[in-house]
Structure formats: C-alpha cells, structure tokens
Design a protein around this motif. Structure first.
Motif, PDB file in Angstrom:
ATOM      1  N   HIS A  59       3.295   7.593  -2.724  1.00  0.00           N
ATOM      2  CA  HIS A  59       2.981   8.279  -3.981  1.00  0.00           C
ATOM      3  C   HIS A  59       4.181   8.251  -4.914  1.00  0.00           C
ATOM      4  N   GLY A  60       5.365   8.553  -4.383  1.00  0.00           N
ATOM      5  CA  GLY A  60       6.601   8.401  -5.130  1.00  0.00           C
ATOM      6  C   GLY A  60       7.078   9.626  -5.879  1.00  0.00           C
ATOM      7  N   ASP A  61       6.185  10.597  -6.109  1.00  0.00           N
ATOM      8  CA  ASP A  61       6.582  11.826  -6.804  1.00  0.00           C
ATOM      9  C   ASP A  61       5.884  13.015  -6.147  1.00  0.00           C
ATOM     10  N   ASN A 118       7.250   0.697 -16.189  1.00  0.00           N
ATOM     11  CA  ASN A 118       5.819   0.374 -16.079  1.00  0.00           C
ATOM     12  C   ASN A 118       5.006   1.535 -15.516  1.00  0.00           C
ATOM     13  N   ALA A 119       5.481   2.756 -15.751  1.00  0.00           N
ATOM     14  CA  ALA A 119       4.831   3.920 -15.154  1.00  0.00           C
ATOM     15  C   ALA A 119       3.416   4.125 -15.683  1.00  0.00           C
ATOM     16  N   TYR A 120       3.236   3.963 -16.980  1.00  0.00           N
ATOM     17  CA  TYR A 120       1.907   4.180 -17.550  1.00  0.00           C
ATOM     18  C   TYR A 120       0.926   3.104 -17.085  1.00  0.00           C
ATOM     19  N   GLU A 121       1.399   1.870 -17.025  1.00  0.00           N
ATOM     20  CA  GLU A 121       0.534   0.795 -16.542  1.00  0.00           C
ATOM     21  C   GLU A 121       0.151   1.030 -15.082  1.00  0.00           C
ATOM     22  N   LYS A 122       1.117   1.447 -14.262  1.00  0.00           N
ATOM     23  CA  LYS A 122       0.830   1.666 -12.844  1.00  0.00           C
ATOM     24  C   LYS A 122      -0.214   2.758 -12.649  1.00  0.00           C
ATOM     25  N   GLU A 123      -0.072   3.865 -13.387  1.00  0.00           N
ATOM     26  CA  GLU A 123      -1.043   4.940 -13.189  1.00  0.00           C
ATOM     27  C   GLU A 123      -2.424   4.529 -13.689  1.00  0.00           C
ATOM     28  N   SER A 124      -2.466   3.815 -14.806  1.00  0.00           N
ATOM     29  CA  SER A 124      -3.751   3.340 -15.307  1.00  0.00           C
ATOM     30  C   SER A 124      -4.420   2.408 -14.305  1.00  0.00           C
ATOM     31  N   ARG A 125      -3.658   1.479 -13.755  1.00  0.00           N
ATOM     32  CA  ARG A 125      -4.219   0.542 -12.779  1.00  0.00           C
ATOM     33  C   ARG A 125      -4.590   1.249 -11.477  1.00  0.00           C
ATOM     34  N   PHE A 126      -3.788   2.248 -11.093  1.00  0.00           N
ATOM     35  CA  PHE A 126      -4.124   3.000  -9.883  1.00  0.00           C
ATOM     36  C   PHE A 126      -5.510   3.626 -10.016  1.00  0.00           C
ATOM     37  N   TRP A 157       0.345   9.799 -10.465  1.00  0.00           N
ATOM     38  CA  TRP A 157       0.577   8.623  -9.622  1.00  0.00           C
ATOM     39  C   TRP A 157       1.402   7.563 -10.349  1.00  0.00           C
ATOM     40  N   GLN A 158       2.282   7.956 -11.246  1.00  0.00           N
ATOM     41  CA  GLN A 158       3.040   6.992 -12.041  1.00  0.00           C
ATOM     42  C   GLN A 158       4.188   6.340 -11.280  1.00  0.00           C
ATOM     43  N   ALA A 159       4.627   6.952 -10.189  1.00  0.00           N
ATOM     44  CA  ALA A 159       5.758   6.407  -9.426  1.00  0.00           C
ATOM     45  C   ALA A 159       5.299   5.661  -8.184  1.00  0.00           C
ATOM     46  N   ILE A 160       4.027   5.298  -8.121  1.00  0.00           N
ATOM     47  CA  ILE A 160       3.470   4.625  -6.954  1.00  0.00           C
ATOM     48  C   ILE A 160       4.247   3.346  -6.644  1.00  0.00           C
ATOM     49  N   ARG A 161       4.477   3.110  -5.345  1.00  0.00           N
ATOM     50  CA  ARG A 161       5.183   1.897  -4.920  1.00  0.00           C
ATOM     51  C   ARG A 161       4.914   1.655  -3.439  1.00  0.00           C
ATOM     52  N   LEU A 162       5.476   0.576  -2.916  1.00  0.00           N
ATOM     53  CA  LEU A 162       5.370   0.266  -1.498  1.00  0.00           C
ATOM     54  C   LEU A 162       6.733   0.428  -0.850  1.00  0.00           C
ATOM     55  N   GLY A 163       6.765   1.109   0.287  1.00  0.00           N
ATOM     56  CA  GLY A 163       8.027   1.315   0.977  1.00  0.00           C
ATOM     57  C   GLY A 163       7.825   2.187   2.197  1.00  0.00           C
ATOM     58  N   ARG A 164       8.918   2.679   2.732  1.00  0.00           N
ATOM     59  CA  ARG A 164       8.852   3.555   3.900  1.00  0.00           C
ATOM     60  C   ARG A 164       8.168   4.877   3.521  1.00  0.00           C
ATOM     61  N   GLY A 165       7.146   5.227   4.292  1.00  0.00           N
ATOM     62  CA  GLY A 165       6.370   6.419   3.981  1.00  0.00           C
ATOM     63  C   GLY A 165       7.165   7.707   4.052  1.00  0.00           C
ATOM     64  N   ILE A 198       2.017  -3.210  -8.051  1.00  0.00           N
ATOM     65  CA  ILE A 198       2.654  -2.169  -7.230  1.00  0.00           C
ATOM     66  C   ILE A 198       3.996  -2.708  -6.735  1.00  0.00           C
ATOM     67  N   PRO A 199       5.122  -2.157  -7.190  1.00  0.00           N
ATOM     68  CA  PRO A 199       6.425  -2.683  -6.777  1.00  0.00           C
ATOM     69  C   PRO A 199       6.848  -2.142  -5.415  1.00  0.00           C
ATOM     70  N   THR A 200       7.794  -2.823  -4.791  1.00  0.00           N
ATOM     71  CA  THR A 200       8.465  -2.273  -3.621  1.00  0.00           C
ATOM     72  C   THR A 200       9.686  -1.486  -4.101  1.00  0.00           C
ATOM     73  N   PHE A 201      10.300  -0.754  -3.188  1.00  0.00           N
ATOM     74  CA  PHE A 201      11.435   0.093  -3.563  1.00  0.00           C
ATOM     75  C   PHE A 201      12.583  -0.710  -4.161  1.00  0.00           C
ATOM     76  N   ASP A 202      12.790  -1.936  -3.672  1.00  0.00           N
ATOM     77  CA  ASP A 202      13.960  -2.684  -4.129  1.00  0.00           C
ATOM     78  C   ASP A 202      13.726  -3.421  -5.445  1.00  0.00           C
ATOM     79  N   GLU A 203      12.491  -3.469  -5.921  1.00  0.00           N
ATOM     80  CA  GLU A 203      12.248  -4.064  -7.231  1.00  0.00           C
ATOM     81  C   GLU A 203      12.775  -3.115  -8.309  1.00  0.00           C
TER      82      GLU A 203
END
Length: 355
Positions: free
Chosen positions: A224-226, A81-89, A248-256, A165-170
């Motif tokens: 940011h993820g990347d 879902n990288a393209y969708e995430k960056e578009s939504r970001f 911003w295609q690898a955006i997610r929620l997790g430990r900074g 926006i997924p978390t790391f474990d998704e």
C-alpha cells in the motif's frame, strides 16, 4: 480522457456530470470538503446525492477526489506519478481487492497531470485517528487483513505486474537527492523534531540506494505504501468488512513488511508498540502462512521490519517537507509521526544495519 472531460473544481461536480459517468438519473448533488488538516495528498470531498431511488444500488453519498490545491504538493506528487498510480489502481485493481473502496469512476489526464476519482464513501465504518493511535485489538485486525492482501499478490503472483506499479528501488536517485534537503527543511519547519531523528537521517543519507534495493529483493508483494491509521477504516460487528484502506497513491512492489513497519511505527502509541510489537509481527508471519505463503520466516519478518524503518525515515522526510501540514492538526500529526518513528528506530536498533 482529457482534464476538460472531468471536474477539477467542486462546482463542476454537477448532477449532469454524475449522471453521465454513473449512468443513473441524479436529481441534485452537493459537495463538501473533508480533507483539510488530514495530511491527504489530494483534495477530497463528500458528494451528497439525491436520485429519487432511480439508482437502487447507488448510495446517498460518494467520495470525489482530485489533485491537491497546494501547488508544491501537486508538483511533487506529479513527479512521483502518484495521481496516475491511484487512478490506475482504482481503474484496474481495486475491484478485486475487498479492502479498497468500491470504484465508480477513475480517470487521469497525462498531459495536465490531473485526475478524478469517484469512489465508495466508507464513513459507515470507524475512521482511524493517527494522533490518538489505535488499540491492540485494532492493530491486530489491520495486521491480519494486510497479511491477507500481501498473500494475494505474493512474489510469483506479481511477476506480470502492470508497468505503472514501481518497485522500491525505482526512483531511488530522486529520493537520494531529496533526502538531505528534505530533512533540513523539516528541521526548520517543525518545532519538535527529535534531535536523534535528524542524526538518523544524516546517517541514512549515503545509504538511500542500498536501503531501497534491499526492500526490492524477492519475495515482493503489492505494498500500500502509506499504511497509517488516518488511511484505515475499521469494521465492527454490524459489517462484514474487516478494514477498508484509502489513499493508494504510494502503491508499489516490495517487501510487505514495509506496510507493517510504517503502521506499527507511526500509528500506535509508543508504549503499546513496545509491549506488543513482537506479537503483532508474529501474527503477520502466521497469517502469511495461513494464506499460503511459504519460505518467508519470522526471522525474515523481523529483519525486513528494521530495514523498512530506515526507508520510512526517507519517506517521512521527503513527504513531510513537501505536503501541506500547516493546519493545527497537520502540525500535530507530523510531530506525532516523527516522535513515534524515532522511538521505533531506537527500540529496534535499525541504524545498526548500516554499520
């Protein structure tokens, strides 16, 4: 909007289409590729505009980004879902994040997986070169700015996160399945993969879910993820901005600390990282505190740094075996990343966390 409503090929980025989405009279538009050999996960172009001054706030150049021209890369990024995430970001968050390029247009077609971005051209700033690596002063600027980003989205401030926006474990099951296959493919594809990194990947294989769960535990933030130097534009005394971050295609929620570990382990020459790593991590910790974060200690930072290095092995393996790195620069970039990452793993005894 459907994919037929926005351009997928350079020749479709016309003055007429730009007028329709920018609401400014455009006399002409020229498009030039800028993404070859960069490791970008999409196709990126600079759009040169002629608008006769009709758009007072419209710059002379913008950036157009669309799906990758490489079929395997495109399938992989669609799965994540990288393209969708960056578009939504860019459609929902970027306007409130000053280190993101200004968005002008963003759309995604869920049926085809195609997406289209028109964003600010930040080439007026200095682009980073990951192969060359950054200086300590540049690294310090990135660390302070990233701490500011993380502070703004820290823990309870992301409780109402958008569902995209997924978390790391998704998706950890997908990465667990892909991890060993990816590293075998990398070993065959690149000439200079450190043997120790291959062995580290083998040790990590059964622990992929554990690592990703660890990085998803509170406190979490927007990651940011990347965060690598090729995705960083640096300011100077003539510009107010400290940095701008792209891709911003690898955006997610997790430990900074994941962002910090990825940057320090792959974008800084090994000797410099060894000399200044502790100082840079301490600066990140202090910057979080200055921006209102409490309850997250320097010891927490150092432990999360080591866990993040393990996940970076997973990420680099899966990404490196899927994206197109076959240009001369792409090959050199991949080899540089893997060499620096191997030394960071060893220097920080990260694999000991799995004992």
């Amino acid at each position: 909007m459907t994919a037929s409503s926005f351009p997928l090929k350079p020749e479709q980025v016309t003055a007429a289409w730009l007028e329709s989405v920018l609401d400014v009279a455009i006399d002409s538009a020229g498009v030039k590729s800028i993404s070859e050999g960069t490791g970008f996960a999409g196709s990126v172009y600079r759009v040169h505009l002629s608008h006769g001054g009709s758009g007072a706030e419209l710059p002379d150049t913008l950036i157009w980004k669309t799906i990758s021209g490489d079929e395997r890369t495109r399938r992989f990024l669609t799965t994540l879902n990288a393209y969708e995430k960056e578009s939504r970001f860019y459609g929902q968050l970027a306007s409130d994040i000053d280190m993101a390029p200004r968005p002008y247009f963003s759309d995604f077609d869920s049926e085809s997986g195609a997406f289209c971005l028109i964003i600010e051209d930040v080439s007026y700033m200095r682009s980073g070169d990951q192969i060359e690596g950054c200086t300590f002063e540049e690294a310090l600027s990135v660390v302070c700015e990233v701490a500011r980003l993380h502070s703004a989205f820290w823990s309870e401030r992301v409780d109402e996160r958008p569902e995209w926006i997924p978390t790391f474990d998704e998706g950890s099951g997908y990465f667990r399945r892909m991890h060993s296959v990816a590293w075998r493919r990398l070993e065959r594809s690149f000439d200079h993969v450190p043997g120790g990194l291959i062995e580290a990947a083998r040790r990590i294989a059964p622990c992929v879910p554990e690592i990703k769960t660890r990085l998803s535990l509170s406190p979490i933030t927007l990651v940011h993820g990347d965060l690598r130097l090729d995705n960083v534009f640096l300011g100077d005394s003539s510009h107010r901005e400290g940095i701008k971050l792209i891709d911003w295609q690898a955006i997610r929620l997790g430990r900074g600390m994941y962002d910090l570990a990825y940057f320090l382990s792959t974008s800084i020459p090994v000797d410099l990282r060894r000399q200044r790593q502790d100082e840079l991590i301490a600066t990140y910790s202090e910057s979080l505190s200055l921006n209102g974060v409490t309850g997250y200690t320097l010891e927490d930072c150092n432990e999360d740094f080591r866990w993040a290095l393990l996940d970076i092995v997973i990420f680099v393996g899966v990404i490196g075996s899927t994206l197109d790195f076959q240009s001369d620069r792409g090959l050199e970039l991949a080899n540089t990343i893997m060499s620096r990452l191997f030394h960071a793993l060893e220097d920080n005894s990260a694999l000991d966390l799995l004992d």
